[in-house]
Write a protein that holds these residues in place. Structure first.
Motif, mmCIF file in Angstrom:
data_model
loop_
_atom_site.group_PDB
_atom_site.id
_atom_site.type_symbol
_atom_site.label_atom_id
_atom_site.label_comp_id
_atom_site.label_asym_id
_atom_site.label_seq_id
_atom_site.Cartn_x
_atom_site.Cartn_y
_atom_site.Cartn_z
ATOM 1 N N THR A 225 0.824 -1.210 0.000
ATOM 2 C CA THR A 225 0.000 0.000 0.000
ATOM 3 C C THR A 225 0.859 1.262 0.000
ATOM 4 N N VAL A 226 1.964 1.252 0.737
ATOM 5 C CA VAL A 226 2.813 2.449 0.691
ATOM 6 C C VAL A 226 3.539 2.559 -0.646
ATOM 7 N N LEU A 227 3.787 1.427 -1.299
ATOM 8 C CA LEU A 227 4.360 1.472 -2.643
ATOM 9 C C LEU A 227 3.411 2.205 -3.579
ATOM 10 N N ALA A 228 2.130 1.869 -3.523
ATOM 11 C CA ALA A 228 1.146 2.540 -4.375
ATOM 12 C C ALA A 228 1.134 4.041 -4.111
ATOM 13 N N GLU A 229 1.151 4.418 -2.839
ATOM 14 C CA GLU A 229 1.110 5.840 -2.488
ATOM 15 C C GLU A 229 2.353 6.576 -2.977
ATOM 16 N N ARG A 230 3.505 5.965 -2.773
ATOM 17 C CA ARG A 230 4.762 6.620 -3.137
ATOM 18 C C ARG A 230 4.949 6.682 -4.657
ATOM 19 N N LEU A 231 4.385 5.725 -5.378
ATOM 20 C CA LEU A 231 4.458 5.765 -6.837
ATOM 21 C C LEU A 231 3.662 6.935 -7.409
ATOM 22 N N VAL A 232 2.667 7.406 -6.657
ATOM 23 C CA VAL A 232 1.961 8.622 -7.075
ATOM 24 C C VAL A 232 2.925 9.798 -7.046
ATOM 25 N N LEU A 233 3.659 9.937 -5.950
ATOM 26 C CA LEU A 233 4.665 11.007 -5.863
ATOM 27 C C LEU A 233 5.682 10.886 -6.990
ATOM 28 N N ALA A 234 6.171 9.675 -7.192
ATOM 29 C CA ALA A 234 7.184 9.461 -8.228
ATOM 30 C C ALA A 234 6.629 9.787 -9.604
ATOM 31 N N GLY A 235 5.418 9.351 -9.861
ATOM 32 C CA GLY A 235 4.820 9.580 -11.177
ATOM 33 C C GLY A 235 4.541 11.046 -11.457
ATOM 34 N N LEU A 236 4.233 11.793 -10.405
ATOM 35 C CA LEU A 236 4.004 13.226 -10.566
ATOM 36 C C LEU A 236 5.302 14.022 -10.511
#
Length: 316
Positions: A225-236
């Motif tokens: 779940t934290v991977l999903a959240e952090r990938l948002v930051l990375a993707g943006l």
């Protein structure tokens, strides 16, 4: 007996959360723990986190200590950890996450709804400032730094009417009773990775005892779940101090993700929510589902103008 050297920042909160996870690590590894205290840029500077850039200000010195062989594992607050992989290091374990919510700690037991008009609310987080502006445009956000006791002291002495803090940090320091309002995650989503810790180690495999300990404290659902959240930051391509909130959870064999990007004053926002079905509860399948929901959320956020609200992080 094997000794595992654990690197940590020296603040009361960092030491408290490091000791909690290190005790579990030691028990599972059958090892003794030696603590290595590291001073980071974020500990030295009194400038606001936004002006420092946010990303890496608490992590860089810990990582340097790890790469230099001064410790075997370092403990980070996951929300402070840059999203990009660091050469020579890997994420060894992500323990089960604590309370993800933000807490309002106010004078006279006030809640967010009952704060008086014109109240002064302390926070160093651009996300919280934006959310406060959206929820209560009649109150004033005051940029503050300092440890939890220092911030709570500003309320006790009347300098501020309230402060916004992470519920997890209050709990780890035994100060949960200071919260006068726990803000529901559905209405007040929090930072990617909030409430979670990260145990970082060198890329090469460590001792048998260390690897056994890491495997024991790692929590697969939290890691996904934290991977999903952090990938948002990375993707943006945004830093961890950007006004971005993301919350992911697993329920009924689905992984859910909701991400929101705010304008600095909270008057505008873009939100995206998605879900995916992992093929199994294996770590690799959970990670694949996390990547899927994050990619879809990022695509939708960017398509709806998120880049204009949260500009890309500038390279150091």
């Amino acid at each position: 007996m094997t000794v595992i050297r654990v690197g940590t920042r020296g603040s009361a909160l960092a030491l408290a959360q490091t000791r909690q996870v290190a005790e579990r690590l030691a028990k599972a590894a059958g090892a003794e723990i030696e603590y290595v205290t590291v001073t980071t840029e974020g500990d030295i500077s009194r400038a606001s986190l936004a002006s420092l850039g946010g990303t890496g200000v608490f992590a860089t010195a810990l990582r340097e200590s790890l790469l230099a062989g001064e410790c075997d594992v370092v403990v980070h607050s996951l929300k402070d950890l840059p999203t990009a992989e660091h050469e020579g290091l890997r994420l060894g374990a992500v323990p089960k996450r604590a309370d993800v919510r933000d807490a309002l700690c106010a004078a006279d037991g006030a809640t967010l709804a009952t704060l008086p008009e014109g109240a002064r609310v302390g926070t160093g987080s651009p996300r919280r400032i934006a959310q406060l502006g959206a929820a209560r445009p009649d109150v004033t956000a005051v940029d503050i730094r300092g440890n939890i006791d220092t911030r709570l002291g500003k309320v006790a002495d009347g300098e501020l009417d309230a402060v916004l803090l992470a519920a997890a940090g209050l709990g780890r320091l035994g100060r949960a009773d200071a919260a006068t309002d726990l803000l529901p995650i559905e209405d007040w989503p929090t930072a990617p990775g909030q409430g979670a810790l990260a145990l970082e180690v060198r890329a090469e495999r460590g001792s048998r005892e260390l690897e056994r300990g890491l495997g024991s404290v790692d929590h697969g659902t939290t890691r996904a779940t934290v991977l999903a959240e952090r990938l948002v930051l990375a993707g943006l391509e945004a830093g961890c101090s950007a006004p971005i909130a993301a919350h992911s959870f697993v329920d009924d064999d689905l992984i859910f993700l909701t991400a929101t990007v705010y304008s600095g004053d909270g008057t505008q926002r873009v939100t995206s929510s998605h879900a995916a079905t992992p093929e199994s509860r294996r770590a690799s399948d959970l990670a694949d589902a996390a990547r899927e929901v994050a990619a879809r959320a990022v695509e939708e956020l960017l398509g709806n103008g998120a880049a204009e609200l949260a500009p890309k992080e500038e390279a150091p």
